[in-house]
Motif scaffolding. Sequence first.
Motif, PDB file in Angstrom:
ATOM      1  N   LEU B  33      -1.165  49.294  53.879  1.00  0.00           N
ATOM      2  CA  LEU B  33      -0.168  48.221  53.843  1.00  0.00           C
ATOM      3  C   LEU B  33       1.073  48.611  54.643  1.00  0.00           C
ATOM      4  CD1 LEU B  33      -2.038  47.531  51.438  1.00  0.00           C
ATOM      5  CD2 LEU B  33       0.001  46.913  50.133  1.00  0.00           C
ATOM      6  N   ASP B  34       1.778  47.622  55.154  1.00  0.00           N
ATOM      7  CA  ASP B  34       3.065  47.898  55.801  1.00  0.00           C
ATOM      8  C   ASP B  34       4.154  48.044  54.727  1.00  0.00           C
ATOM      9  OD1 ASP B  34       3.968  45.356  55.008  1.00  0.00           O
ATOM     10  OD2 ASP B  34       3.637  44.458  56.969  1.00  0.00           O
ATOM     11  N   ALA B  35       5.382  48.296  55.159  1.00  0.00           N
ATOM     12  CA  ALA B  35       6.459  48.568  54.209  1.00  0.00           C
ATOM     13  C   ALA B  35       6.744  47.389  53.292  1.00  0.00           C
ATOM     14  CB  ALA B  35       7.737  48.959  54.968  1.00  0.00           C
ATOM     15  N   GLY B  36       6.384  46.188  53.718  1.00  0.00           N
ATOM     16  CA  GLY B  36       6.603  45.004  52.900  1.00  0.00           C
ATOM     17  C   GLY B  36       5.460  44.695  51.950  1.00  0.00           C
ATOM     18  N   GLY B  37       4.430  45.542  51.950  1.00  0.00           N
ATOM     19  CA  GLY B  37       3.303  45.328  51.054  1.00  0.00           C
ATOM     20  C   GLY B  37       2.250  44.392  51.608  1.00  0.00           C
ATOM     21  N   ALA B  61       0.308  48.388  46.802  1.00  0.00           N
ATOM     22  CA  ALA B  61       1.426  47.453  46.668  1.00  0.00           C
ATOM     23  C   ALA B  61       2.288  47.805  45.464  1.00  0.00           C
ATOM     24  CB  ALA B  61       0.898  46.015  46.538  1.00  0.00           C
ATOM     25  N   GLY B  62       1.634  48.271  44.404  1.00  0.00           N
ATOM     26  CA  GLY B  62       2.393  48.690  43.231  1.00  0.00           C
ATOM     27  C   GLY B  62       3.295  49.874  43.550  1.00  0.00           C
ATOM     28  N   ALA B  63       2.762  50.816  44.339  1.00  0.00           N
ATOM     29  CA  ALA B  63       3.558  51.982  44.724  1.00  0.00           C
ATOM     30  C   ALA B  63       4.802  51.543  45.498  1.00  0.00           C
ATOM     31  CB  ALA B  63       2.704  52.939  45.561  1.00  0.00           C
ATOM     32  N   LEU B  64       4.600  50.667  46.478  1.00  0.00           N
ATOM     33  CA  LEU B  64       5.752  50.163  47.243  1.00  0.00           C
ATOM     34  C   LEU B  64       6.697  49.355  46.348  1.00  0.00           C
ATOM     35  CD1 LEU B  64       3.791  49.094  50.405  1.00  0.00           C
ATOM     36  CD2 LEU B  64       5.610  50.823  50.362  1.00  0.00           C
ATOM     37  N   ALA B  65       6.124  48.615  45.421  1.00  0.00           N
ATOM     38  CA  ALA B  65       6.939  47.749  44.560  1.00  0.00           C
ATOM     39  C   ALA B  65       7.935  48.559  43.743  1.00  0.00           C
ATOM     40  CB  ALA B  65       6.034  46.932  43.637  1.00  0.00           C
ATOM     41  N   LEU B  66       7.496  49.734  43.270  1.00  0.00           N
ATOM     42  CA  LEU B  66       8.360  50.546  42.402  1.00  0.00           C
ATOM     43  C   LEU B  66       8.920  51.775  43.111  1.00  0.00           C
ATOM     44  CD1 LEU B  66       6.511  50.341  38.976  1.00  0.00           C
ATOM     45  CD2 LEU B  66       8.273  48.857  39.941  1.00  0.00           C
ATOM     46  N   GLY B  67       8.445  52.068  44.319  1.00  0.00           N
ATOM     47  CA  GLY B  67       8.993  53.201  45.078  1.00  0.00           C
ATOM     48  C   GLY B  67       8.473  54.552  44.639  1.00  0.00           C
ATOM     49  N   ILE B  68       7.348  54.548  43.919  1.00  0.00           N
ATOM     50  CA  ILE B  68       6.725  55.799  43.464  1.00  0.00           C
ATOM     51  C   ILE B  68       5.207  55.652  43.602  1.00  0.00           C
ATOM     52  CG2 ILE B  68       8.556  56.475  41.846  1.00  0.00           C
ATOM     53  CD1 ILE B  68       6.965  55.141  39.612  1.00  0.00           C
ATOM     54  N   SER B  69       4.496  56.775  43.571  1.00  0.00           N
ATOM     55  CA  SER B  69       3.037  56.703  43.712  1.00  0.00           C
ATOM     56  C   SER B  69       2.408  55.989  42.519  1.00  0.00           C
ATOM     57  CB  SER B  69       2.461  58.114  43.817  1.00  0.00           C
ATOM     58  OG  SER B  69       2.584  58.767  42.560  1.00  0.00           O
ATOM     59  N   SER B  70       1.194  55.450  42.722  1.00  0.00           N
ATOM     60  CA  SER B  70       0.509  54.788  41.598  1.00  0.00           C
ATOM     61  C   SER B  70       0.117  55.803  40.529  1.00  0.00           C
ATOM     62  CB  SER B  70      -0.705  53.996  42.094  1.00  0.00           C
ATOM     63  OG  SER B  70      -1.705  54.851  42.598  1.00  0.00           O
ATOM     64  N   ARG B  71       0.027  57.088  40.883  1.00  0.00           N
ATOM     65  CA  ARG B  71      -0.177  58.123  39.857  1.00  0.00           C
ATOM     66  C   ARG B  71       1.020  58.144  38.904  1.00  0.00           C
ATOM     67  NH1 ARG B  71      -2.767  62.759  38.786  1.00  0.00           N
ATOM     68  NH2 ARG B  71      -3.959  62.658  40.720  1.00  0.00           N
ATOM     69  N   LEU B  87       4.742  43.687  34.797  1.00  0.00           N
ATOM     70  CA  LEU B  87       5.022  43.578  36.228  1.00  0.00           C
ATOM     71  C   LEU B  87       3.858  42.980  37.013  1.00  0.00           C
ATOM     72  CD1 LEU B  87       6.793  47.003  36.797  1.00  0.00           C
ATOM     73  CD2 LEU B  87       7.785  44.817  36.081  1.00  0.00           C
ATOM     74  N   GLY B  88       2.642  43.117  36.492  1.00  0.00           N
ATOM     75  CA  GLY B  88       1.481  42.609  37.214  1.00  0.00           C
ATOM     76  C   GLY B  88       1.615  41.135  37.591  1.00  0.00           C
ATOM     77  N   PRO B  89       1.885  40.290  36.602  1.00  0.00           N
ATOM     78  CA  PRO B  89       1.933  38.846  36.921  1.00  0.00           C
ATOM     79  C   PRO B  89       3.085  38.445  37.845  1.00  0.00           C
ATOM     80  CG  PRO B  89       1.615  39.210  34.559  1.00  0.00           C
ATOM     81  CD  PRO B  89       1.927  40.540  35.156  1.00  0.00           C
ATOM     82  N   ILE B  90       4.106  39.297  37.998  1.00  0.00           N
ATOM     83  CA  ILE B  90       5.219  38.908  38.872  1.00  0.00           C
ATOM     84  C   ILE B  90       5.193  39.654  40.201  1.00  0.00           C
ATOM     85  CG2 ILE B  90       6.708  38.157  36.976  1.00  0.00           C
ATOM     86  CD1 ILE B  90       8.216  40.811  37.178  1.00  0.00           C
ATOM     87  N   SER B  91       4.122  40.417  40.435  1.00  0.00           N
ATOM     88  CA  SER B  91       3.972  41.130  41.709  1.00  0.00           C
ATOM     89  C   SER B  91       2.863  40.436  42.503  1.00  0.00           C
ATOM     90  CB  SER B  91       3.603  42.587  41.419  1.00  0.00           C
ATOM     91  OG  SER B  91       3.338  43.279  42.612  1.00  0.00           O
ATOM     92  N   PRO B  92       3.107  40.103  43.783  1.00  0.00           N
ATOM     93  CA  PRO B  92       2.133  39.306  44.529  1.00  0.00           C
ATOM     94  C   PRO B  92       0.721  39.881  44.549  1.00  0.00           C
ATOM     95  CG  PRO B  92       4.160  39.515  45.787  1.00  0.00           C
ATOM     96  CD  PRO B  92       4.300  40.402  44.576  1.00  0.00           C
ATOM     97  N   HIS B  93       0.605  41.209  44.538  1.00  0.00           N
ATOM     98  CA  HIS B  93      -0.717  41.834  44.567  1.00  0.00           C
ATOM     99  C   HIS B  93      -0.991  42.636  43.309  1.00  0.00           C
ATOM    100  CE1 HIS B  93      -1.174  40.586  48.709  1.00  0.00           C
ATOM    101  NE2 HIS B  93       0.012  41.089  48.971  1.00  0.00           N
TER     102      HIS B  93
ATOM    103  N   GLY C  88      -6.651  42.150  35.150  1.00  0.00           N
ATOM    104  CA  GLY C  88      -6.767  40.736  34.795  1.00  0.00           C
ATOM    105  C   GLY C  88      -6.031  39.816  35.761  1.00  0.00           C
ATOM    106  N   PRO C  89      -4.737  40.103  35.999  1.00  0.00           N
ATOM    107  CA  PRO C  89      -3.981  39.186  36.862  1.00  0.00           C
ATOM    108  C   PRO C  89      -4.437  39.150  38.322  1.00  0.00           C
ATOM    109  CG  PRO C  89      -2.499  40.543  35.525  1.00  0.00           C
ATOM    110  CD  PRO C  89      -3.872  41.088  35.336  1.00  0.00           C
ATOM    111  N   ILE C  90      -5.183  40.171  38.773  1.00  0.00           N
ATOM    112  CA  ILE C  90      -5.613  40.176  40.180  1.00  0.00           C
ATOM    113  C   ILE C  90      -7.091  39.850  40.324  1.00  0.00           C
ATOM    114  CG2 ILE C  90      -3.778  41.716  40.954  1.00  0.00           C
ATOM    115  CD1 ILE C  90      -5.782  44.016  40.946  1.00  0.00           C
ATOM    116  N   SER C  91      -7.731  39.446  39.234  1.00  0.00           N
ATOM    117  CA  SER C  91      -9.147  39.061  39.270  1.00  0.00           C
ATOM    118  C   SER C  91      -9.230  37.553  39.059  1.00  0.00           C
ATOM    119  CB  SER C  91      -9.900  39.796  38.171  1.00  0.00           C
ATOM    120  OG  SER C  91     -11.253  39.397  38.128  1.00  0.00           O
TER     121      SER C  91
END
Lengths: 142, 142, 142, 142
Positions: B33-37, B61-71, B87-93, C88-91
């Motif tokens: 992904l680019d910097a904008g997700g 996209a989650g990592a970019l959304a919060l600025g940290i790794s998905s780990r 956060l899932g339902p309010i994040s585009p991806h 769920g939200p992305i499926s």
Amino acid sequence: MRRITLDQANQIIVAAFAKGAELNLKPLSVAVLDAGGHLLAFQRQDGASTLRAAIATGKAAGALALGISSRRIGEMAAERPSFIASLGPISPHGIVPAAGGVIVAGDDGAPIGAVGITGDTSDNDELCALAGIAAAGLTPQN
Amino acid sequence: MRRITLDQANQIIVAAFAKGAELNLKPLSVAVLDAGGHLLAFQRQDGASTLRAAIATGKAAGALALGISSRRIGEMAAERPSFIASLGPISPHGIVPAAGGVIVAGDDGAPIGAVGITGDTSDNDELCALAGIAAAGLTPQN
Amino acid sequence: MRRITLDQANQIIVAAFAKGAELNLKPLSVAVLDAGGHLLAFQRQDGASTLRAAIATGKAAGALALGISSRRIGEMAAERPSFIASLGPISPHGIVPAAGGVIVAGDDGAPIGAVGITGDTSDNDELCALAGIAAAGLTPQN
Amino acid sequence: MRRITLDQANQIIVAAFAKGAELNLKPLSVAVLDAGGHLLAFQRQDGASTLRAAIATGKAAGALALGISSRRIGEMAAERPSFIASLGPISPHGIVPAAGGVIVAGDDGAPIGAVGITGDTSDNDELCALAGIAAAGLTPQN
């Protein structure tokens, strides 16, 4: 031929980009989907804008959703705009009614996937999709 | 280095798949992904299931959304599950809280994109993401 | 066997209901999906509540999304609740992590669809799904 | 008559398919919904494209949502396109403004459900819906 392999999907994208370079087109984005509308491969050329993955996917997914090319969906939208507009919210990836989304037919004629391209004019986008499908030894649905 | 080029994105994917083959992992799916997700490139290996594009994208996209790794998002989810779930339902991806989503840092340290991988264990997915980023001459965010 | 026909989908539902009657189960709802997660056939027995189509579909679609039965997704959810909840939200049809969603394998082992059942206990729902798949001469994915 | 039973829903579908065969129509998809807009039964004939469950449901659910047939919603959409378009995103199954969605009236005239059909022309889809409702001994709302 029962499904599009990743190798074939990558061949489609490479050949579509080659066609775009030959025709001196703007930066293209190419999505290749399986028969169920799920992404197999995608590439966005440098300089393309941010929504291009969604547009390319929406052309290909719309074609699979209705069983016709996105060019024909565009023609339907001209005649029946409210009907086509109503399908966007109930289609997982939307329905983009403009040429450039082409179904790939398997050996029994049923869809095995679709290609969606965006970036230049819709006519040119579709030319590149057809070039990509041919280069991978696959067959577009009539 | 201010953005990830398509060439680099493709290098990341090729190297991630090579790492997966070396470790004999299950079929992988890799999103860059680019910097904008927004998606730059994606490939799903043959045999992977249908939601893999969404999961790979959701890690990156989650990592970019919060600025940290998905780990680290996964660690936060263990401590604050309701917060991360909200956060899932309010994040585009979406936001997928499991290792395998890694931010790529530019030369000034700011994010220039992210890589998301799914298919094997989350730890192995992340190993492949790091291998891909290194192979492209890029730097993961600490 | 490359896809589930409508005749087979109807056989699955009839046989699943017969199994439910034999075991004296509560009213069942049965969804049969194609390999891409799109509905082929559905029936809801009289007396079942309103969300049953979505639950049956969510079990079957979740199985296809991740490539494992909804029973195994339920086990993953017990170990990694935030990860499964994030999907769920992305499926497109959600991911319902409870037994009763079973993938149908084609002759090359790849998924050709899935069955999802809800209404009684999850274990009983799954029994009926397996009975339906067997009655149609099809094979559940291990 | 206070609700549509599953037996009646299945009769509707069988008779609608018989009408389609008699008229030599394209593959049809038929959804039968209860008064609350929740799916009772659905079948998609072999060869139909992937979005057909959503379209059939969207015709029937739209009819129930506004209390008029989807044919009349189509007429409203021609006069007031923005109004009808605005309802899709706020309706759980969308609003598809094209003939083929018909409300079934109970003995007191109130809706007890609806039938939605897609696959051929909208006019033919509606003919099959009316044939199905009549064959089950039920009454379409005028």
